[in-house]
Scaffold this active site. Structure first.
Site, PDB file in Angstrom:
ATOM      1  N   CYS A  80       0.106  -2.839  -5.805  1.00  0.00           N
ATOM      2  CA  CYS A  80       0.311  -2.491  -4.399  1.00  0.00           C
ATOM      3  C   CYS A  80       0.797  -3.721  -3.623  1.00  0.00           C
ATOM      4  CB  CYS A  80      -0.961  -1.881  -3.805  1.00  0.00           C
ATOM      5  SG  CYS A  80      -0.676  -1.021  -2.241  1.00  0.00           S
ATOM      6  N   HIS A 182      -1.079   2.645  -7.294  1.00  0.00           N
ATOM      7  CA  HIS A 182      -2.394   2.184  -7.748  1.00  0.00           C
ATOM      8  C   HIS A 182      -2.703   2.798  -9.108  1.00  0.00           C
ATOM      9  CE1 HIS A 182      -3.984   0.153  -4.131  1.00  0.00           C
ATOM     10  NE2 HIS A 182      -3.167   0.970  -3.496  1.00  0.00           N
ATOM     11  N   GLU A 184      -5.153   2.195 -10.980  1.00  0.00           N
ATOM     12  CA  GLU A 184      -6.602   2.416 -11.080  1.00  0.00           C
ATOM     13  C   GLU A 184      -7.043   3.692 -10.373  1.00  0.00           C
ATOM     14  OE1 GLU A 184      -6.236   0.255  -7.144  1.00  0.00           O
ATOM     15  OE2 GLU A 184      -5.146   0.367  -9.048  1.00  0.00           O
TER      16      GLU A 184
END
Length: 202
Positions: A80, A182, A184
Site C-alpha cells: 500500500c 493489501h 494480507e
C-alpha cells in the site's frame, strides 16, 4: 528458519501483515532496529496514511538509507503506502522524495469514480513475476487508496487493475516488489502472494 523483518516506522498496519505471514508458517519480526533489518532474509515495508508523513518518518529514523542498501541483496516488499514510498517521488499533499527504488511518481488516481478506491478489484499481469506464481489473471485483491504509482518504465509493472482508468497494482525492480493492494486482507489470493514472497529468499 528464514526471517522476514517488518519495518516499524510508526505508520504501518503491522499486526495484520504479521498474522498473515505467521499463518503461512513464515517467521517474522517487527522492528526498527537496523541490525535486525540487516540480519533479516527479507523485508516488508508497510504503510498507512499520507506519503509525505511516512517519508519524513522513514527519513527521520534513518531507515530510508538502510532499506535502499538492503534492497541490493535481499527481497523487499512494499505494501500500500509502503509500495508508493518505493517510487522516486510523491505528489500527495506536497511534492516529496521517495526511496527511488522504482522509477516514476505517485499521483492521485485520475478517475471519475469515487475516491478513495475501496474494495475488491481484479488483476491483470502485463509482465511475468514470481510474486504471482500460481495465480490466474482476473484474481481479486483488496484495495484502499486514492493515490497510485505511475511507473516511468512499463517493464517494472507486474500487475494492473482498472478503476475507471488503468491503475498500477504491483511493481518489481530487481529485489524490490510492491503491491498497492493489501495481500494480507485479500484472502487466499493474498496468502499465495505472501507465500510466493516468502519463497524468494530461500
Amino acid at each position: 528458519m528464514n526471517v522476514t523483518a517488518i519495518v516499524d516506522y510508526g505508520v504501518g498496519n503491522l499486526k495484520s501483515v504479521t498474522n498473515a505471514m505467521e499463518y503461512l508458517g513464515l517467521k517474522t519480526c517487527i522492528t526498527s532496529d537496523p541490525k535486525e533489518l540487516e540480519r533479516a532474509d527479507a523485508i516488508i515495508l508497510p504503510g498507512v496514511g499520507a506519503f509525505p508523513d511516512a517519508a519524513d518518518r522513514l527519513r527521520a529514523s534513518g531507515l530510508d538509507a538502510l532499506v535502499c542498501r538492503e534492497a541490493r541483496r535481499k527481497p523487499i516488499l512494499g505494501i500500500c503506502l509502503g509500495m508508493q514510498l518505493l517510487f522516486a517521488r510523491g505528489e500527495e499533499v506536497r511534492d516529496c522524495e521517495g526511496l527511488n527504488l522504482v522509477s516514476g511518481c505517485v499521483r492521485k488516481i485520475e478517475t471519475d469514480l469515487k475516491l478513495p478506491h475501496i474494495g475488491w478489484n481484479s488483476l491483470t499481469f502485463p509482465n511475468p513475476s514470481p510474486l504471482f506464481a500460481g495465480l490466474d489473471e482476473g484474481s481479486y485483491v483488496y484495495f484502499v487508496h486514492s493515490f497510485c504509482g505511475v511507473a516511468s518504465d512499463p517493464s517494472q509493472v507486474i500487475a494492473q487493475t482498472d478503476y475507471g482508468v488503468p491503475v498500477v497494482a504491483a511493481v518489481n525492480h530487481g529485489n524490490v516488489y510492491g503491491c498497492q493492494f493489501h495481500p494480507e486482507k485479500s484472502g487466499e489470493v493474498g496468502l499465495q502472494i505472501l507465500r510466493n514472497f516468502g519463497g524468494l529468499n530461500r
